[in-house]
Design a protein around this motif. Structure first.
Motif, PDB file in Angstrom:
ATOM      1  N   ILE A   9       0.854  -1.190   0.000  1.00  0.00           N
ATOM      2  CA  ILE A   9       0.000   0.000   0.000  1.00  0.00           C
ATOM      3  C   ILE A   9       0.888   1.238   0.000  1.00  0.00           C
ATOM      4  CG2 ILE A   9      -1.660   1.340   1.364  1.00  0.00           C
ATOM      5  CD1 ILE A   9      -2.819  -1.282   2.382  1.00  0.00           C
ATOM      6  N   GLY A  10       0.525   2.235  -0.795  1.00  0.00           N
ATOM      7  CA  GLY A  10       1.270   3.489  -0.832  1.00  0.00           C
ATOM      8  C   GLY A  10       0.367   4.648  -0.487  1.00  0.00           C
ATOM      9  N   ILE A  11       0.957   5.669   0.115  1.00  0.00           N
ATOM     10  CA  ILE A  11       0.203   6.901   0.392  1.00  0.00           C
ATOM     11  C   ILE A  11       1.145   8.092   0.244  1.00  0.00           C
ATOM     12  CG2 ILE A  11       0.593   6.701   2.901  1.00  0.00           C
ATOM     13  CD1 ILE A  11      -2.134   8.154   3.251  1.00  0.00           C
ATOM     14  N   GLU A  25      -5.068   6.023   8.949  1.00  0.00           N
ATOM     15  CA  GLU A  25      -5.921   5.284   8.006  1.00  0.00           C
ATOM     16  C   GLU A  25      -5.080   4.289   7.201  1.00  0.00           C
ATOM     17  OE1 GLU A  25      -9.046   5.183   7.971  1.00  0.00           O
ATOM     18  OE2 GLU A  25      -9.971   7.128   8.339  1.00  0.00           O
ATOM     19  N   ALA A  26      -3.963   4.768   6.668  1.00  0.00           N
ATOM     20  CA  ALA A  26      -3.100   3.911   5.832  1.00  0.00           C
ATOM     21  C   ALA A  26      -2.493   2.772   6.655  1.00  0.00           C
ATOM     22  CB  ALA A  26      -1.996   4.757   5.204  1.00  0.00           C
ATOM     23  N   LYS A  36       2.707  -4.293   3.161  1.00  0.00           N
ATOM     24  CA  LYS A  36       3.785  -3.349   3.455  1.00  0.00           C
ATOM     25  C   LYS A  36       3.311  -1.957   3.067  1.00  0.00           C
ATOM     26  CE  LYS A  36       8.651  -2.227   2.801  1.00  0.00           C
ATOM     27  NZ  LYS A  36       9.980  -2.680   2.345  1.00  0.00           N
ATOM     28  N   LEU A  37       3.631  -0.966   3.885  1.00  0.00           N
ATOM     29  CA  LEU A  37       3.188   0.413   3.655  1.00  0.00           C
ATOM     30  C   LEU A  37       4.363   1.275   3.184  1.00  0.00           C
ATOM     31  CD1 LEU A  37       1.028   2.649   3.876  1.00  0.00           C
ATOM     32  CD2 LEU A  37       1.680   2.912   6.283  1.00  0.00           C
ATOM     33  N   LYS A  87       7.978   0.566  -6.661  1.00  0.00           N
ATOM     34  CA  LYS A  87       7.774  -0.234  -5.452  1.00  0.00           C
ATOM     35  C   LYS A  87       6.688  -1.301  -5.616  1.00  0.00           C
ATOM     36  CE  LYS A  87      10.818   2.082  -3.065  1.00  0.00           C
ATOM     37  NZ  LYS A  87      12.077   1.438  -2.575  1.00  0.00           N
ATOM     38  N   SER A  88       6.155  -1.427  -6.831  1.00  0.00           N
ATOM     39  CA  SER A  88       5.100  -2.417  -7.123  1.00  0.00           C
ATOM     40  C   SER A  88       3.930  -2.296  -6.154  1.00  0.00           C
ATOM     41  CB  SER A  88       5.674  -3.841  -7.070  1.00  0.00           C
ATOM     42  OG  SER A  88       6.689  -3.998  -8.029  1.00  0.00           O
ATOM     43  N   ILE A  89       3.476  -1.052  -5.971  1.00  0.00           N
ATOM     44  CA  ILE A  89       2.359  -0.785  -5.061  1.00  0.00           C
ATOM     45  C   ILE A  89       1.057  -1.266  -5.691  1.00  0.00           C
ATOM     46  CG2 ILE A  89       0.973   1.119  -4.089  1.00  0.00           C
ATOM     47  CD1 ILE A  89       3.705   2.538  -3.555  1.00  0.00           C
ATOM     48  N   ASP A  90       0.255  -1.973  -4.903  1.00  0.00           N
ATOM     49  CA  ASP A  90      -1.026  -2.509  -5.379  1.00  0.00           C
ATOM     50  C   ASP A  90      -2.193  -1.568  -5.108  1.00  0.00           C
ATOM     51  OD1 ASP A  90       0.045  -5.114  -6.145  1.00  0.00           O
ATOM     52  OD2 ASP A  90       0.271  -5.466  -3.994  1.00  0.00           O
ATOM     53  N   LEU A  91      -2.086  -0.809  -4.014  1.00  0.00           N
ATOM     54  CA  LEU A  91      -3.170   0.096  -3.612  1.00  0.00           C
ATOM     55  C   LEU A  91      -2.580   1.438  -3.202  1.00  0.00           C
ATOM     56  CD1 LEU A  91      -6.171   0.640  -2.889  1.00  0.00           C
ATOM     57  CD2 LEU A  91      -5.658  -0.253  -0.604  1.00  0.00           C
ATOM     58  N   LEU A  92      -3.043   2.495  -3.858  1.00  0.00           N
ATOM     59  CA  LEU A  92      -2.568   3.846  -3.573  1.00  0.00           C
ATOM     60  C   LEU A  92      -3.678   4.627  -2.872  1.00  0.00           C
ATOM     61  CD1 LEU A  92      -0.186   5.813  -4.026  1.00  0.00           C
ATOM     62  CD2 LEU A  92      -1.242   6.448  -6.201  1.00  0.00           C
TER      63      LEU A  92
END
Length: 282
Positions: A9-11, A25-26, A36-37, A87-92
């Protein structure tokens, strides 16, 4: 879709008054999804910034939160999109902005550009909170589309992880599918018969999809099927608003062109006026 669709997850973070709420929240979602965040900051590295983030995230130390801070300078949209890819983030996760003087929400210009271009799923938050607000009701689109089955499966996965009580699957049906011009009682009855047949057909299609979802994701849930005749995007957004849904789950658009933005439809209706938190799935 795998049983664990959000491995990372990325934010995008800014050191603003909303920083703590956004991080909480993240971090909560990362714990729930066992992901992983990645905290993406558009700006220069500094020890003070790292220290401030550690202080806030210390509350999640007991949950063994796995996170990494990424500092990068440049255009915010390009930085967040490129980091998500690297970073191969799945959810932003992106924060939405409240429009002044109107009790409505819309996506800010940066978040809107990222949402249109992101290759991963995007979660738009309209009211980030330090204290957890339980996600009780999830609305998900059930329109006939190649992506819909995976979207519904993901919605049930999210519902399971967040311990939501209710899922409503909204089947948006174009009015032009009822090819009867209503001019009198006879034509009205005929139109209603056609609508009922379409509803039965759509409900049967959705029930077939639900039958393939793991039982642990459906058990104990109140599941409602809601066919709606109207404009795609607008209809489901309106339904999510009036039903006071906590989360709206949608397919990502296949392609977004200049004409799509000039003449809004589907996801653009949602981006213009967010009815609640919105999860757009790739």
């Amino acid at each position: 879709m795998s049983i664990k669709p959000f491995k990372s997850i990325g934010i995008g973070i800014a050191f603003s008054p909303n920083l703590k709420a956004n991080l909480y929240e993240a971090a909560r979602l990362s714990v729930f999804f066992q992901s992983k965040l990645f905290l993406i900051h558009v700006g220069e590295f500094s020890e003070d910034k790292i220290k401030a983030l550690k202080v806030i995230l210390n509350a999640f130390k007991k949950d063994h939160l796995d996170y990494e801070v990424v500092f990068k300078t440049g255009d915010p949209v390009e930085v967040i999109l490129s980091t998500s890819k690297e970073k191969s983030i799945d959810l932003l996760i992106l924060g939405a902005v409240q429009r002044e003087r109107l009790l409505k929400y819309y996506v800010g210009s940066i978040a809107r550009k990222i949402t249109r271009q992101a290759a991963c799923s995007v979660l738009l938050l309209i009211k980030p909170s330090v204290d957890r607000i339980t996600c009780q009701h999830i609305v998900v689109n059930g329109l006939k589309h190649p992506k819909t089955e995976e979207t519904i499966k993901a919605a049930f996965y999210v519902s399971h992880k967040l311990n939501s009580e209710k899922i409503t699957i909204v089947e948006e049906i174009k009015e032009d599918q009822v090819s009867v011009k209503v001019e009198d009682d006879k034509s009205l009855r005929r139109a209603n018969i056609i609508k009922e047949r379409i509803k039965l057909r759509e409900n049967s299609r959705i029930k077939e999809i639900i039958s393939h979802i793991p039982e642990e994701h459906t058990k104990g849930k109140t599941i409602k099927l809601q066919p709606i005749f109207g404009k795609k995007g607008y209809s489901i957004g309106h339904y999510a608003q009036v039903s006071r849904a906590d989360l709206l789950v949608m397919n990502a658009p296949s392609k977004m062109t200049f004409w799509d933005r000039l003449f809004p439809h589907d996801i653009e209706h949602i981006l213009t006026e967010l009815p609640t938190d919105v999860l757009i799935l790739q």
